[in-house]
Design a protein around this motif. Structure first.
Motif, PDB file in Angstrom:
ATOM      1  N   ALA A 159     -30.481  41.338  67.632  1.00  0.00           N
ATOM      2  CA  ALA A 159     -30.750  42.773  67.720  1.00  0.00           C
ATOM      3  C   ALA A 159     -29.986  43.523  66.628  1.00  0.00           C
ATOM      4  CB  ALA A 159     -30.348  43.295  69.103  1.00  0.00           C
ATOM      5  N   LEU A 160     -28.719  43.114  66.401  1.00  0.00           N
ATOM      6  CA  LEU A 160     -27.913  43.780  65.376  1.00  0.00           C
ATOM      7  C   LEU A 160     -28.546  43.597  63.997  1.00  0.00           C
ATOM      8  CD1 LEU A 160     -25.309  45.326  64.718  1.00  0.00           C
ATOM      9  CD2 LEU A 160     -24.123  43.130  64.562  1.00  0.00           C
ATOM     10  N   THR A 161     -28.934  42.378  63.694  1.00  0.00           N
ATOM     11  CA  THR A 161     -29.571  42.106  62.400  1.00  0.00           C
ATOM     12  C   THR A 161     -30.847  42.924  62.239  1.00  0.00           C
ATOM     13  OG1 THR A 161     -28.672  39.874  62.462  1.00  0.00           O
ATOM     14  CG2 THR A 161     -30.517  40.255  60.958  1.00  0.00           C
ATOM     15  N   TRP A 162     -31.655  42.948  63.304  1.00  0.00           N
ATOM     16  CA  TRP A 162     -32.915  43.687  63.273  1.00  0.00           C
ATOM     17  C   TRP A 162     -32.672  45.174  63.001  1.00  0.00           C
ATOM     18  CZ3 TRP A 162     -35.815  47.497  65.612  1.00  0.00           C
ATOM     19  CH2 TRP A 162     -37.213  47.386  65.530  1.00  0.00           C
ATOM     20  N   LYS A 186     -28.875  45.718  78.015  1.00  0.00           N
ATOM     21  CA  LYS A 186     -30.234  45.246  78.266  1.00  0.00           C
ATOM     22  C   LYS A 186     -31.316  46.104  77.625  1.00  0.00           C
ATOM     23  CE  LYS A 186     -32.296  42.688  82.048  1.00  0.00           C
ATOM     24  NZ  LYS A 186     -31.865  42.359  83.366  1.00  0.00           N
ATOM     25  N   PRO A 187     -31.745  47.263  78.200  1.00  0.00           N
ATOM     26  CA  PRO A 187     -32.850  47.930  77.509  1.00  0.00           C
ATOM     27  C   PRO A 187     -32.373  48.660  76.259  1.00  0.00           C
ATOM     28  CG  PRO A 187     -32.207  49.217  79.430  1.00  0.00           C
ATOM     29  CD  PRO A 187     -31.356  47.969  79.433  1.00  0.00           C
ATOM     30  N   LEU A 188     -33.171  48.582  75.216  1.00  0.00           N
ATOM     31  CA  LEU A 188     -32.891  49.341  73.994  1.00  0.00           C
ATOM     32  C   LEU A 188     -34.235  49.674  73.365  1.00  0.00           C
ATOM     33  CD1 LEU A 188     -30.597  50.333  71.989  1.00  0.00           C
ATOM     34  CD2 LEU A 188     -31.211  48.336  70.630  1.00  0.00           C
ATOM     35  N   ALA A 189     -34.379  50.901  72.900  1.00  0.00           N
ATOM     36  CA  ALA A 189     -35.620  51.316  72.250  1.00  0.00           C
ATOM     37  C   ALA A 189     -35.308  51.753  70.831  1.00  0.00           C
ATOM     38  CB  ALA A 189     -36.256  52.473  73.018  1.00  0.00           C
ATOM     39  N   LEU A 244     -42.768  53.098  68.736  1.00  0.00           N
ATOM     40  CA  LEU A 244     -41.633  52.686  69.563  1.00  0.00           C
ATOM     41  C   LEU A 244     -41.672  51.185  69.785  1.00  0.00           C
ATOM     42  CD1 LEU A 244     -39.286  54.020  71.172  1.00  0.00           C
ATOM     43  CD2 LEU A 244     -40.713  53.820  73.196  1.00  0.00           C
ATOM     44  N   THR A 245     -40.508  50.539  69.641  1.00  0.00           N
ATOM     45  CA  THR A 245     -40.358  49.134  70.011  1.00  0.00           C
ATOM     46  C   THR A 245     -39.335  49.066  71.134  1.00  0.00           C
ATOM     47  OG1 THR A 245     -40.693  48.543  67.696  1.00  0.00           O
ATOM     48  CG2 THR A 245     -39.841  46.828  69.152  1.00  0.00           C
ATOM     49  N   LEU A 246     -39.699  48.410  72.207  1.00  0.00           N
ATOM     50  CA  LEU A 246     -38.770  48.276  73.331  1.00  0.00           C
ATOM     51  C   LEU A 246     -38.226  46.861  73.364  1.00  0.00           C
ATOM     52  CD1 LEU A 246     -40.842  50.051  76.123  1.00  0.00           C
ATOM     53  CD2 LEU A 246     -38.971  50.986  74.769  1.00  0.00           C
ATOM     54  N   TRP A 247     -36.914  46.752  73.562  1.00  0.00           N
ATOM     55  CA  TRP A 247     -36.289  45.442  73.625  1.00  0.00           C
ATOM     56  C   TRP A 247     -35.618  45.230  74.966  1.00  0.00           C
ATOM     57  CZ3 TRP A 247     -37.631  42.538  69.747  1.00  0.00           C
ATOM     58  CH2 TRP A 247     -37.839  43.108  68.480  1.00  0.00           C
ATOM     59  N   ARG A 248     -35.666  43.988  75.392  1.00  0.00           N
ATOM     60  CA  ARG A 248     -34.739  43.559  76.450  1.00  0.00           C
ATOM     61  C   ARG A 248     -33.694  42.710  75.754  1.00  0.00           C
ATOM     62  NH1 ARG A 248     -36.534  43.612  81.872  1.00  0.00           N
ATOM     63  NH2 ARG A 248     -35.373  41.737  82.352  1.00  0.00           N
ATOM     64  N   MET A 252     -36.007  37.711  75.644  1.00  0.00           N
ATOM     65  CA  MET A 252     -34.857  38.591  75.421  1.00  0.00           C
ATOM     66  C   MET A 252     -34.252  38.279  74.046  1.00  0.00           C
ATOM     67  SD  MET A 252     -32.829  39.357  78.962  1.00  0.00           S
ATOM     68  CE  MET A 252     -32.219  37.707  79.299  1.00  0.00           C
ATOM     69  N   LEU A 253     -33.784  39.353  73.391  1.00  0.00           N
ATOM     70  CA  LEU A 253     -33.197  39.237  72.061  1.00  0.00           C
ATOM     71  C   LEU A 253     -31.685  39.075  72.226  1.00  0.00           C
ATOM     72  CD1 LEU A 253     -35.028  39.646  69.566  1.00  0.00           C
ATOM     73  CD2 LEU A 253     -34.123  41.963  69.387  1.00  0.00           C
ATOM     74  N   SER A 254     -31.074  38.171  71.445  1.00  0.00           N
ATOM     75  CA  SER A 254     -29.616  38.049  71.507  1.00  0.00           C
ATOM     76  C   SER A 254     -28.975  39.250  70.824  1.00  0.00           C
ATOM     77  CB  SER A 254     -29.162  36.761  70.823  1.00  0.00           C
ATOM     78  OG  SER A 254     -29.232  36.918  69.413  1.00  0.00           O
ATOM     79  N   TYR A 255     -27.674  39.431  71.083  1.00  0.00           N
ATOM     80  CA  TYR A 255     -26.952  40.530  70.444  1.00  0.00           C
ATOM     81  C   TYR A 255     -27.049  40.424  68.924  1.00  0.00           C
ATOM     82  CZ  TYR A 255     -23.060  43.192  68.565  1.00  0.00           C
ATOM     83  OH  TYR A 255     -22.302  44.048  67.808  1.00  0.00           O
TER      84      TYR A 255
END
Lengths: 395, 395
Positions: free
Chosen positions: B7-10, B274-277, B263-267, B1-4
């Motif tokens: 994910a924001l940086t990415w 939680k889910p973000l694409a 598409l990249t899917l993240w948890r 799982m990616l931290s907030y």
């Protein structure tokens, strides 16, 4: 001279909230003022339902392997749970009568005979979302007088409402007077100035949620100004203009409002600011802001804004809220007038603090463009770093 | 799982700011993002001028009664001040060459012979507003990357600018999928739910300043979904949808985006959320928010908002800012995920504090409609009253 607080009270006593409403579709209602309470006609969730994919059980019976007597997907209508059995159940599906807990599927082992055993004993109510847990039928979910946010509209949609009762937009007519005003983009002759007031006033009224009726520019002549006021009063709830209404000033705006209705002129003990006119033309309110752009802009924020918000039917009128510490020295207080310093709220070493725009003169709007808010300083008040000041975000 | 934060940086690394611009008239430019620095072509004020009605003098000569050699109203072009004389001058009028101070008229006595004596000795520079004091020619008065406020527009008008270079509006296409979705106002059959996401997503995008292209609703079918994605990519900078893109979920939106682009899917280790694409279809970015309304709404605020603001060319992306003290206890932390608690910033006994909405479940949008902002709680963090939490206003 009237103090800021006296002037605000006086204005708010005269700000009659709009009392009609219109039923708008949700997307049209965005940002509008809710006119009536919104109550839920249904329970949310509409029935006890499962918070997990798993098995609905009777706690008292869940010790040993049990057969699966039914399968309950979301959106189905289950039978009562047969004694001595469990039900396969999925997230969001209704709990069958007789079941009192849901065991998550990760804690279940399905035998070769299809019977299910559990690795953990359930507690009554476990993994059950109760009917009405989020919203109970009859409950007020949105109170009148609020500005409808995106979340409000999503919430209304989630209980099936397609339209909401909202206040009509407040209609504000504006016009600008004076032979010396030139529109930006044109060359300036001696003695002329650019009409800058038009370009902050109209966007600021739009941001507050008003419908703006721009009646343009009228030269220095009484009869055309009177005609414009009559036109404005026929279509607007409020008429706003800038300048030409100082106490003692001989001006055709003042004369025109007095001829067409009534006018009260104030000298306010505020800086920047000072002159303010309030009147009536027909059924419309008339507000004359100071003509100096900085004074006009600050008076819009501190006095016109709360007046208009109350007129729109909003409960929150958002003038000064509590205090943030100053990160500056202020040692030239005005002895008689409150001052509204143009400041910025920034992150300092110990949290939020207020930075001062160095030039607080009222020559140009630089201070207002730089600032995020106003800090309210009392007559005679000197400020040291760390002193806390009432603060208002600019609208 | 990616931290907030990861994910924001990415996301921000992939948010390419718009780099074209359009020149819009000031009123059209309200709320838009400034594309280039605005510099002043003129000094403001354009010449040294009087801050008072009074007399322009040479300080060295102002001791005795002196004749008035000229009269300088605002907007006139004065002669140099004759030695041994003073000039009658009015507020805003240019200071004549040779004069080095203005004495206010209240300190002047005019004799029967017309000569003027003064009750106070002037200091050099007194009551003179200097050329360029407010704005110097060449000075940058507005920096690019800011959202144009009413004061900005008034400031630009005051120096004669009629148009400003702004970024085009970011075009965001939205659509909604799923056979189970029903528009509000229609009756619900078993297993159906109201499409509430449409009614918070579109107004929220409007509030951020995006142009919204609403492509409506598509059923659960691959080919129509692929067609909709192609249509969206042809007209939009960003495509946003809600739901159907969880990791591991078999869904036609996921399949359609993968077929039309990438598409990249993240948890994500966030709650709710939680889910973000994130993906691309042609030149358009694709963002898939979680389908649960509360999760989707919070993910819009915490991740989509900064992405879109940077994409619009704004410098300020406004996620979490400093801390306000909690007025609540939080003793059920999630051990692995950050939580975004729905809170309200209210005035307590010692200033601002954060109140908690009692039900933080993600069932309905009640918590989001009630809240004014989000408080960011770290995995495993327990909160006592007075603990300070990062806070973000809802957009």
């Amino acid at each position: 001279m009237l103090s800021y607080q006296e002037a605000l009270t006086w204005l708010l006593e005269r700000a009659r909230p709009l009392n009609t409403h219109q039923n708008l579709s949700l997307l049209q209602a965005a940002g509008r003022v809710l006119a009536q309470p919104v109550t839920a006609a249904i329970d949310v969730p509409p029935h006890d339902n499962s918070a997990m994919d798993g098995y609905a059980v009777r706690c008292a019976e869940s010790g040993g392997p049990l057969p699966v007597s039914q399968r309950i997907p979301a959106g189905s209508a289950p039978q009562a749970l047969t004694a001595g059995s469990v039900a396969r159940i999925f997230t969001g599906a209704p709990i069958p009568d007789g079941a009192d807990a849901v065991i998550m599927q990760e804690q279940a082992v399905v035998g070769e005979d299809g019977q299910v055993a559990f690795s953990a004993a359930p507690q009554a109510g476990q993994n059950i979302r109760r009917r009405g847990e989020d919203i109970a039928a009859g409950q007020t979910i949105l109170a009148p007088g609020r500005r409808l946010t995106p979340a409000d509209l999503g919430l209304a949609a989630s209980i099936g409402l397609a339209r909401l009762p909202v206040r009509p937009q407040l209609r504000v007519a504006v016009f600008f007077t004076g032979d010396e005003l030139v529109e930006p983009g044109q060359p300036l002759a001696a003695g002329q100035i650019y009409n800058s007031n038009r370009f902050w006033l109209i966007p600021a009224l739009h941001k507050l949620g008003c419908e703006v009726i721009d009646l343009g520019h009228v030269g220095d002549a009484l009869e055309p100004t009177r005609q414009l006021l009559r036109d404005a009063a026929a279509v607007a709830d409020v008429i706003v203009t800038c300048g030409g209404v100082s106490v003692g000033e001989e001006d055709h705006v003042k004369a025109a409002v007095e001829a067409e209705g009534e006018l009260t002129l104030w000298r306010l003990a505020i800086k920047p600011g000072k002159p303010l006119a309030f009147g009536k033309v027909g059924d419309a309110d008339f507000i004359g802001l100071p003509g100096n752009p900085v004074s006009g802009y600050v008076t819009l924020q501190t006095l016109l804004r709360p007046f208009l918000l109350q007129r729109m039917g909003l409960i929150e009128r958002a003038p000064f809220a509590p205090r943030f510490p100053a990160a500056f020295v202020w040692d030239r207080p005005d002895s008689k007038r409150s001052e509204f310093l143009r400041v910025r709220k920034v992150v300092g070493a110990s949290g939020w603090e207020l930075q001062l725009y160095p030039q607080q003169g009222s020559g140009v709007l630089m201070s207002c463009a730089w600032a995020g808010g106003l800090a309210w300083v009392q007559p005679g008040q000197r400020i040291q770093p760390g002193d806390e000041l009432p603060y208002m975000e600019l609208a």
